[in-house]
Every structure is written in structure tokens, then in C-alpha cells.
Scaffold this active site. Structure first.
Site, PDB file in Angstrom:
ATOM      1  N   CYS A 127     -11.650 -15.204  31.741  1.00 47.43           N
ATOM      2  CA  CYS A 127     -11.386 -14.355  30.600  1.00 47.43           C
ATOM      3  C   CYS A 127     -11.498 -14.855  29.199  1.00 47.43           C
ATOM      4  O   CYS A 127     -10.977 -16.066  28.854  1.00 47.43           O
ATOM      5  CB  CYS A 127      -9.688 -14.031  30.715  1.00 47.43           C
ATOM      6  N   CYS A 178      -6.691   3.771  27.784  1.00 52.73           N
ATOM      7  CA  CYS A 178      -6.082   2.544  28.381  1.00 52.73           C
ATOM      8  C   CYS A 178      -5.857   1.382  27.240  1.00 52.73           C
ATOM      9  O   CYS A 178      -6.972   0.964  26.467  1.00 52.73           O
ATOM     10  CB  CYS A 178      -7.088   2.109  29.389  1.00 52.73           C
ATOM     11  N   CYS A 202      -2.760   4.693  29.699  1.00 51.60           N
ATOM     12  CA  CYS A 202      -2.676   3.653  31.090  1.00 51.60           C
ATOM     13  C   CYS A 202      -2.439   2.290  30.092  1.00 51.60           C
ATOM     14  O   CYS A 202      -3.141   2.386  28.842  1.00 51.60           O
ATOM     15  CB  CYS A 202      -4.094   3.797  31.289  1.00 51.60           C
ATOM     16  N   CYS A 260      -3.435   1.400  38.819  1.00 47.50           N
ATOM     17  CA  CYS A 260      -4.615   1.088  38.821  1.00 47.50           C
ATOM     18  C   CYS A 260      -4.588  -0.372  39.178  1.00 47.50           C
ATOM     19  O   CYS A 260      -4.212  -1.394  38.312  1.00 47.50           O
ATOM     20  CB  CYS A 260      -5.126   1.106  37.450  1.00 47.50           C
ATOM     21  N   ARG A 303     -13.394   2.792  40.205  1.00 50.32           N
ATOM     22  CA  ARG A 303     -14.115   2.668  38.721  1.00 50.32           C
ATOM     23  C   ARG A 303     -15.145   1.538  38.907  1.00 50.32           C
ATOM     24  O   ARG A 303     -14.922   0.350  39.143  1.00 50.32           O
ATOM     25  CB  ARG A 303     -13.186   2.369  37.695  1.00 50.32           C
TER      26      ARG A 303
HETATM   27  N1  SAM Z   1      -3.369  -9.536  30.261  1.00 45.88           N
HETATM   28  C1  SAM Z   1      -3.182  -8.428  31.265  1.00 45.88           C
HETATM   29  C2  SAM Z   1      -3.401  -9.057  32.643  1.00 45.88           C
HETATM   30  O1  SAM Z   1      -4.444  -9.991  32.956  1.00 45.88           O
HETATM   31  O2  SAM Z   1      -2.785  -8.651  33.409  1.00 45.88           O
HETATM   32  C3  SAM Z   1      -4.066  -7.192  31.129  1.00 45.88           C
HETATM   33  C4  SAM Z   1      -5.385  -7.712  30.307  1.00 45.88           C
HETATM   34  S1  SAM Z   1      -6.618  -8.355  31.278  1.00 45.88           S
HETATM   35  C5  SAM Z   1      -7.834  -8.708  30.451  1.00 45.88           C
HETATM   36  C6  SAM Z   1      -7.165  -6.959  32.446  1.00 45.88           C
HETATM   37  C7  SAM Z   1      -8.189  -7.274  33.550  1.00 45.88           C
HETATM   38  O3  SAM Z   1      -9.565  -7.583  32.939  1.00 45.88           O
HETATM   39  C8  SAM Z   1      -8.189  -8.523  34.285  1.00 45.88           C
HETATM   40  O4  SAM Z   1      -7.090  -8.458  35.240  1.00 45.88           O
HETATM   41  C9  SAM Z   1      -9.590  -8.744  34.843  1.00 45.88           C
HETATM   42  O5  SAM Z   1      -9.593  -8.209  36.111  1.00 45.88           O
HETATM   43  C10 SAM Z   1     -10.385  -8.211  33.785  1.00 45.88           C
HETATM   44  N2  SAM Z   1     -11.198  -9.018  33.192  1.00 45.88           N
HETATM   45  C11 SAM Z   1     -11.042  -9.764  32.250  1.00 45.88           C
HETATM   46  N3  SAM Z   1     -12.043 -10.611  31.584  1.00 45.88           N
HETATM   47  C12 SAM Z   1     -12.988 -10.051  32.462  1.00 45.88           C
HETATM   48  C13 SAM Z   1     -14.479 -10.602  32.540  1.00 45.88           C
HETATM   49  N4  SAM Z   1     -14.767 -11.753  31.626  1.00 45.88           N
HETATM   50  N5  SAM Z   1     -15.134  -9.801  33.450  1.00 45.88           N
HETATM   51  C14 SAM Z   1     -14.700  -8.757  34.172  1.00 45.88           C
HETATM   52  N6  SAM Z   1     -13.312  -8.418  34.151  1.00 45.88           N
HETATM   53  C15 SAM Z   1     -12.573  -9.104  33.349  1.00 45.88           C
HETATM   54 FE1  SF4 Z   2      -7.170 -12.622  30.058  1.00 46.42          FE
HETATM   55 FE2  SF4 Z   2      -4.951 -11.202  30.967  1.00 46.42          FE
HETATM   56 FE3  SF4 Z   2      -5.379 -13.719  32.089  1.00 46.42          FE
HETATM   57 FE4  SF4 Z   2      -4.424 -13.236  29.777  1.00 46.42          FE
HETATM   58  S1  SF4 Z   2      -3.483 -12.821  31.519  1.00 46.42           S
HETATM   59  S2  SF4 Z   2      -6.262 -14.940  30.429  1.00 46.42           S
HETATM   60  S3  SF4 Z   2      -5.422 -11.478  28.946  1.00 46.42           S
HETATM   61  S4  SF4 Z   2      -6.727 -11.673  32.141  1.00 46.42           S
END
Ligand code: SAM
Ligand code: SF4
Ligand code: DTB
Length: 352
Positions: free
Chosen positions: A63, A100, A131, A191, A263
């Protein structure tokens, strides 16, 4: 035609065997199941907005928003409600049916909940499905979001239980399952999906799919993300996944969760149109639409409208609600929705 049974007792061996079928047999099976449950030429379109960006305390290795890695991302505080509503209106104008909102949080803080709840109410009043993905939720928080009218909550399992510790150490697999349970108990739609191409093996992809399909109720929406490799994250240099293995994952998700929307989620910016078409053929029937995911690029809306036109795909209409009160609300929404559907087609014609 007999509809495929809805099962919650899949084994890793069975799912692995599906993943290993000859490609043509697998796609045929997936397309057959798809046609039992969905219009094969309709795809649901959602637009994403990051309502709070970066500096996340979690260490998810994929991330760009994790505060543990230096990705050069500009952090942002929780957006003002007016800005969120303006973005939601713009998404509606471009033809999205669901909006979302995502936050880089471990879980929402008490002080932020009133703002988030207000966002749900105001975005919903635009006639959009709502969402959110805000991290872990306690039972009360899930209930508050449901009471505000939130339709879907996104919370991904990301990978198999076995591979999970290689990817995240700051919260457990069980934490994630507990949040999913709280979302369900509060009556919201779930989701939940994962990310492919993080160095996982076939058994990990099978393990994730089994976890999802064996939840007490299948998630209504199953996002299958291809890892977006971001410089500065630990997974930046991981080997590419064979694109056919990604398509296979979509096909098996379709077969074992026949009523769910699957999706084709993150990663489309790096896929050609033929690959995306093959994902639709394998049973994907939802996409993120709009130039940006949360922080990374997604195909331009014009390009997606053009792709839909070339493939004869229509954006899916919002789901119908059932209670009397919901039907009155839905009628108002439907008028607004029809307006946006026409806009989608008009924009398609203009760009053709
Ligand atoms: N922070 C919250 C969480 O992680 O539950 C919500 C936002 S988080 C960015 C949502 C989702 O985005 C993650 O669970 C992951 O599956 C997806 N995601 C994040 N970074 C990604 C990446 N570089 N490539 C693909 N999917 C990604
Ligand atoms: Fe990224 Fe969500 Fe993990 Fe935080 S919790 S690092 S926003 S995927
Ligand atoms: C999901 O499964 N994928 C979306 C959404 N749920 C929140 C997020 C993808 C994020 C990709 C990396 C980024 O743009 O920051």
C-alpha cells in the site's frame, strides 16, 4: 437451465482443481454460470474517492498509503463534506451508479464518525449507492454506518490466511473476519476480495477464494485487484503474475460465488483491452470507473466508455429495493439514475 447451487463448503483442493482446469474449459464453465445469474452484457460501475489520504499506521506491504514506507505520497486530512459531495455529483454525471469512499485508517476515530456519517447521508441523497472502506469496524460503528444508510462496506481479506503474515503484521486475519462479521450483523452489504500478484502461490489464491466463498453469506461484491506496484512499497519489485492466472482467479470467483458481483478492480491501467474483455468473459461484472482509484491511476472515463461501446456492454442499473419506504426512495433515485444512464450513452456517442 438449473442454477448452480450456492455452496459454503468449498475445499482448497476443489478450488485448486478449478484454477488448474484447461483455460478454455474454465472460461466456458465460468461464462455458463455467469449467464445463469446475470445479464452477460451488463457491468456495474463504481467510482472511488480517497476521503483521507496517506500516513496510515498499518504496514500493508502493497500500500502506497502506509506511513511505514516512503512513497512520496502527499498526505491529506479528512476531506470537507462539500468536496466529497461535489466529487460524488461529478461521478454521477459521468454515469457511475455507486460511490465508494476510502480512508487510510486502521479504523475510524470517534471524532471522525459524525463527518463520515454525514457524507453517507449526503451522497446517498444524490441517488447514488454508497460504499465506504475505513478499516476495522466495531459493532457499534458498523451499526451507525448502516443506520446512516450506507449500502456497502469494503473490507478485503487480501490473501490466504497462510500468506497473510508476509503481507501485513499490524492486524490479524481474524481482525478482518471480525469486521466482516460486524458489517453483516449491522445489515450492510459486504464488499470483500483480495489482491493478486503479491508473490502468492496457487494455493494462496485458492485459499483466499475458499475463505470468501465459505463465509456464512457470500460477499455481494468481490473485488479482484491486480497489485499496483508502487515505488517505495516492499512489493514494488515482486515478479509479475501471469495475466492468465489473474483471469483464472476471476473465473473461479464467478463459479464459486455465482450471485456475487465480481469486480475487475485495481490494475486495469496496466491491462490491455483484450485482457479486460477476457476478464468480462470470465465473469467479471463490475469495475472502478474514473481516472483515479484511491491514489493511483485508473483508465480515463472516455476510454472505458469506448471499451464498453466496442464490447456492447451497458452500465448496470442500480439494484431495486424492496420495502415500501425504500421503493418510494428508489423511485426518486431511479429518475435521477435514468438521467445519468443517458449521460453515459451520450458521452459514449460523443467520444465514438
Ligand atoms: N484502510 C482501509 C483498509 O485497508 O481496510 C481502507 C482502504 S485500503 C487502501 C482498501 C484496499 O485497497 C486494500 O484492502 C487493498 O486490497 C487495496 N489496495 C491497496 N493498495 C493496493 C495496491 N497497491 N494494489 C492493489 N490493491 C490495493
Ligand atoms: Fe493501506 Fe488500508 Fe493498509 Fe492503511 S490499512 S496501509 S490504507 S491498505
Ligand atoms: C478494492 O478492493 N480496491 C480499491 C477499493 N477496494 C477501495 C482500492 C484500490 C487501491 C489501489 C491503490 C491506490 O489507488 O491507492
Amino acid at each position: 437451465m438449473t442454477a448452480t447451487a450456492i455452496r459454503h463448503d468449498w475445499t482448497v483442493q476443489e478450488v485448486r482443481a478449478l484454477l488448474e482446469l484447461p483455460f478454455n474449459d474454465l472460461i466456458f464453465k465460468a461464462q455458463t454460470v455467469h449467464r445463469e445469474h446475470f445479464d452477460p452484457n451488463e457491468v456495474q460501475v463504481s467510482t472511488l474517492l480517497s476521503i483521507k489520504t496517506g500516513a496510515c499506521p498499518e504496514d500493508c506491504k502493497y500500500c502506497p498509503q502506509s506511513g511505514h514506507y516512503n512513497t512520496g505520497l502527499e498526505k491529506e486530512k479528512l476531506l470537507e463534506i462539500e468536496r466529497v459531495v461535489a466529487e460524488a455529483k461529478a461521478a454521477r454525471e459521468k454515469g457511475a451508479s455507486r460511490f465508494c469512499m476510502g480512508a487510510a485508517w486502521r479504523s475510524p476515530a470517534k471524532k471522525d464518525m459524525p463527518y463520515v456519517l454525514d457524507m453517507v447521508r449526503q451522497v446517498k441523497s444524490l441517488g447514488l449507492e454508497t460504499c465506504m472502506t475505513l478499516g476495522m469496524l466495531k459493532e457499534e460503528q458498523a451499526q451507525e454506518l448502516a443506520d446512516a444508510g450506507l449500502d456497502y462496506y469494503n473490507h478485503n481479506l487480501d490473501t490466504s490466511e497462510k500468506y497473510y503474515n508476509h503481507i501485513i503484521t499490524t492486524r490479524t486475519y481474524q481482525d478482518r473476519l471480525d469486521t466482516l462479521d460486524n458489517v453483516r450483523k449491522a445489515g450492510m452489504k459486504v464488499c470483500c476480495g483480495g489482491i493478486m500478484g503479491m508473490g502468492e502461490d496457487l494455493d494462496d489464491r485458492a485459499g483466499l477464494l475458499v475463505q470468501l466463498a465459505n463465509l456464512p453469506q457470500h460477499p455481494e461484491s468481490v473485488p479482484v485487484n491486480m497489485l499496483v506496484k508502487v515505488e517505495g512499497t516492499p512489493l514494488d519489485q515482486v515478479d509479475d503474475l501471469d495475466p492468465f492466472d489473474f483471469i483464472r482467479t476471476i473465473a473461479v470467483a464467478r463459479i464459486i460465488m455465482p450471485e456475487s458481483h465480481v469486480r475487475l478492480s485495481a490494475g486495469r491501467e496496466n491491462m490491455n483491452e483484450q485482457m479486460q474483455a477476457m476478464c468480462f468473459l470470465a465473469g467479471a461484472n463490475s469495475i472502478f470507473y474514473g481516472e483515479k482509484l484511491l491514489t493511483t491511476a485508473n483508465p480515463e472515463a472516455d476510454r472505458d466508455r469506448e471499451l464498453f461501446r466496442r464490447l456492447g456492454i451497458r452500465p448496470e442499473q442500480r439494484e431495486q429495493s424492496h420495502t415500501e419506504e425504500e421503493q418510494v426512495e428508489a423511485l426518486t433515485d431511479a429518475v435521477e439514475y435514468e438521467r445519468t444512464r443517458h449521460m453515459f450513452y451520450d458521452a459514449t456517442r460523443e467520444s465514438a
